[in-house]
Write an enzyme that holds these catalytic residues in place. Structure first.
Site, PDB file in Angstrom:
ATOM      1  N   CYS A 344     -40.500  57.615 -17.626  1.00 45.18           N
ATOM      2  CA  CYS A 344     -41.673  57.638 -16.750  1.00 45.18           C
ATOM      3  C   CYS A 344     -41.389  56.907 -15.435  1.00 45.18           C
ATOM      4  CB  CYS A 344     -42.879  57.080 -17.495  1.00 45.18           C
ATOM      5  SG  CYS A 344     -44.412  57.752 -16.869  1.00 45.18           S
ATOM      6  N   HIS A 470     -43.002  60.096 -22.303  1.00 45.29           N
ATOM      7  CA  HIS A 470     -42.748  58.896 -23.112  1.00 45.29           C
ATOM      8  C   HIS A 470     -42.276  59.326 -24.496  1.00 45.29           C
ATOM      9  CE1 HIS A 470     -44.355  55.681 -20.555  1.00 45.29           C
ATOM     10  NE2 HIS A 470     -45.201  56.599 -20.104  1.00 45.29           N
ATOM     11  N   GLU A 472     -40.711  57.864 -26.642  1.00 45.24           N
ATOM     12  CA  GLU A 472     -40.757  56.801 -27.664  1.00 45.24           C
ATOM     13  C   GLU A 472     -41.958  56.955 -28.599  1.00 45.24           C
ATOM     14  OE1 GLU A 472     -41.289  56.433 -24.456  1.00 45.24           O
ATOM     15  OE2 GLU A 472     -42.757  54.877 -23.951  1.00 45.24           O
TER      16      GLU A 472
HETATM   17  N1  GLN Z   1     -46.866  54.095 -12.371  1.00 44.89           N
HETATM   18  C1  GLN Z   1     -46.268  55.362 -12.591  1.00 44.89           C
HETATM   19  C2  GLN Z   1     -47.272  56.499 -12.515  1.00 44.89           C
HETATM   20  O1  GLN Z   1     -48.454  56.281 -12.644  1.00 44.89           O
HETATM   21  C3  GLN Z   1     -45.521  55.403 -13.917  1.00 44.89           C
HETATM   22  C4  GLN Z   1     -46.388  55.248 -15.116  1.00 44.89           C
HETATM   23  C5  GLN Z   1     -45.629  54.984 -16.382  1.00 44.89           C
HETATM   24  O2  GLN Z   1     -44.484  54.576 -16.334  1.00 44.89           O
HETATM   25  N2  GLN Z   1     -46.257  55.162 -17.512  1.00 44.89           N
HETATM   26  O3  GLN Z   1     -46.900  57.624 -12.361  1.00 44.89           O
END
Ligand code: GLN
Length: 520
Positions: A344, A470, A472
């Site tokens: 992310c 994500h 994970e």
């Molecule tokens: N802050 C970033 C976004 O909103 C990444 C978010 C995250 O890593 N979950 O896109």
């Protein structure tokens, strides 16, 4: 399975990880308590938003119903309106294929916020019949160092408090640092009026995955099945035993740096840590996590902080602090063939790094951190620009992605279409995508409509892979997330070749010493 949380936030989505640890995301886009992650990993089922409710979400429903006139002019009160709503949430899990609903109530007996929940579960026993409910109370049996004593007082006090609310536990699970004696269990049984066989001990174990075996050996499963009259089932724990055997047999260690912002609270990265463990179990290894504060990789510090590692993970995150460190870590990994998995915000940092240092796009950034950057390589999509409400408005939950054949990502997943869970607002900027492609930077997966970049990698690096999702959250102890397996495989290769190089230098030195001695 379900977790009820007595705090007033509508969900943990808006909380700082330091307050509450990781926010776990379900397939249907629920931003939930991290315990749901444990539930999914232990029971191997995908849960939904219904599996988590907070005081805030319960009051929101009650107040909305009141505004719709659903209470027909009555005074709206904690009992019965709030307690009824709590019971509705529990009942929402009842379905044709569900035999038992397991509801965990968070917090501590004695908290003010927990009272409506205790009252609701007291009523549930009356509603569904005495024999259909089992109350399990989890207590702490602390160890008082200097006298070497284990104390039952906190257990006695919380049971007394629970009974004053009308709930008599059927079983007590005593958590403790080291095992408690049978004598202590008998004492708790007598003082708390719980059958001796229903006082069980969950002493700290080397691995969390031992706990089902510990509770089985303590007889909790038989006890609960007896109380609920579920018949004499014999659990098949062979898969758990095998898993634990693999954990015990691990004969290689791999050092992974986790470049994070909340590293003093490991719970903030709980699912990432578990996914690393699952991948390590798969490879017959164990993982040694080096917690690296991302600010410490800023400036010239990257070499000294990262050079001893076998691989790094750049996890997700929000807010500007530490972002430059993550960008630096991504650059160091690319330049030094250090295996790197960006998750992310991690993918976003890798993209910014590549734009600045390889494509020469000076001051490229994510518009989240520099709204005036000349090169917003990570940016908000139009649909997100309009949103002002902070709760539950990100791209959330499971999304499909199609993978590009022949890429490393497609190879580890072994399929063309994958589904992973998301939680972010910003995206790889599609308007700048063409600048990246064709330079060794590969977009290895995109959304089915081709608009959003989901996975990136480099053609000539052992493992420099980023994902906007994500992965994970979907990793299970016996079904590790493919990208974590790929990272660990590359990291193990690096660790083995470093060991081989060290051994050959040592051997060469040894031979040199021997020949010097014999010449002498
Ligand atoms: N802050 C970033 C976004 O909103 C990444 C978010 C995250 O890593 N979950 O896109």
């Amino acid at each position: 399975m379900q977790k009820l949380d007595p705090y007033i936030n509508v969900d943990p989505g808006t909380m700082n990880p330091y307050e509450h640890g990781e926010v776990f995301v379900t397939d249907d886009g629920g931003e939930t308590d991290l315990d749901l992650g444990h539930y999914e990993r232990f029971i191997d089922e995908n849960l939904t938003k219904l599996s988590n409710a907070t005081t805030g979400s319960i009051y929101s429903s009650v107040i909305a119903a009141e505004r719709h006139g659903e209470y027909l002019g009555k005074t709206v009160q904690v009992i019965p309106h709030v307690t009824n709503e709590i019971k509705n949430r529990i009942a929402s899990l009842v379905a044709e294929d569900v035999d038992v609903v397991i509801t965990e109530i968070g917090g501590t007996v004695g908290d003010i916020e927990i009272l409506p929940f205790l009252e609701a579960i007291r009523q549930v026993r009356l509603d569904v019949g005495r024999a259909n409910v089992c109350y399990i109370h989890v207590t702490l049996v602390p160890f008082i160092g200097p006298t070497g004593e284990q104390k039952t007082k906190p257990t006695q006090h919380s049971v007394t408090e629970l009974r004053s609310r009308g709930v008599q536990p059927d079983a007590i699970v005593c958590r403790s640092e080291s095992p408690i004696s049978d004598e202590l269990k008998r004492k708790i049984s007598g003082l708390c009026d719980v059958d001796p066989s229903a006082v069980v001990n969950a002493a700290d174990a080397a691995s969390i995955y031992e706990i089902p075996l510990v509770l089985h050996d303590e007889g909790l499963d038989q006890e609960v099945c007896g109380i609920l009259r579920l018949g004499g089932h014999k659990p098949d724990l062979s898969a758990w035993r095998k898993l634990n055997q693999r954990i015990e047999d691990a004969n290689e260690t791999v050092r992974i740096g986790l470049i994070g912002k909340y590293v003093t609270l490991p719970d903030a990265y709980l699912s990432v840590v578990e996914a690393l463990n699952h991948a390590a179990i798969y490879h017959g290894a164990s993982v040694d996590i080096e917690w690296i504060q991302s600010e410490s990789v800023e400036g010239l510090m990257a070499e000294s902080t990262l050079s001893g590692l076998d691989g790094i993970v750049i996890p997700g995150g929000f807010g500007e602090r530490g972002v430059e460190g993550k960008i630096n870590a991504a650059a160091y990994a690319r330049e030094n063939n250090l295996p790197c998995l960006g998750i992310c915000l991690g993918l976003q940092a890798m993209t910014v790094e590549y734009a600045r240092n390889v494509l020469g796009l000076t001051n490229a950034h994510s518009s989240e951190f520099n709204p005036r950057t000349p090169w917003p390589v990570i940016d908000l999509m139009e649909s997100q620009r309009q949103i002002t409400d902070k709760g539950g408005t990100m791209r959330l939950g499971a999304c499909l992605a199609k993978l590009r054949a022949g890429t490393k990502v497609a190879e580890v997943y072994g399929t063309e279409v994958v589904s992973e869970r998301h939680r972010h607002r910003y995206e790889f900027n599609p308007k700048l995508r063409s600048r990246f492609e064709g330079q060794g930077f590969i977009i290895s997966g995109e959304s089915p409509d081709g608009l959003l970049v989901e996975f990136i990698e480099l053609a000539t690096h052992p493992w420099w892979v980023g994902t906007q999702a994500h992965p994970e959250f979907k990793s299970r102890p016996d079904r590790p997330a493919p990208l974590f397996c790929g990272l660990l495989e590359a990291a193990l290769d690096r660790s083995r070749s470093r060991t081989a190089a060290r051994l050959s230098t040592e051997t060469a030195q040894h031979i040199k010493n021997i020949s010097e001695v014999s010449v002498g």
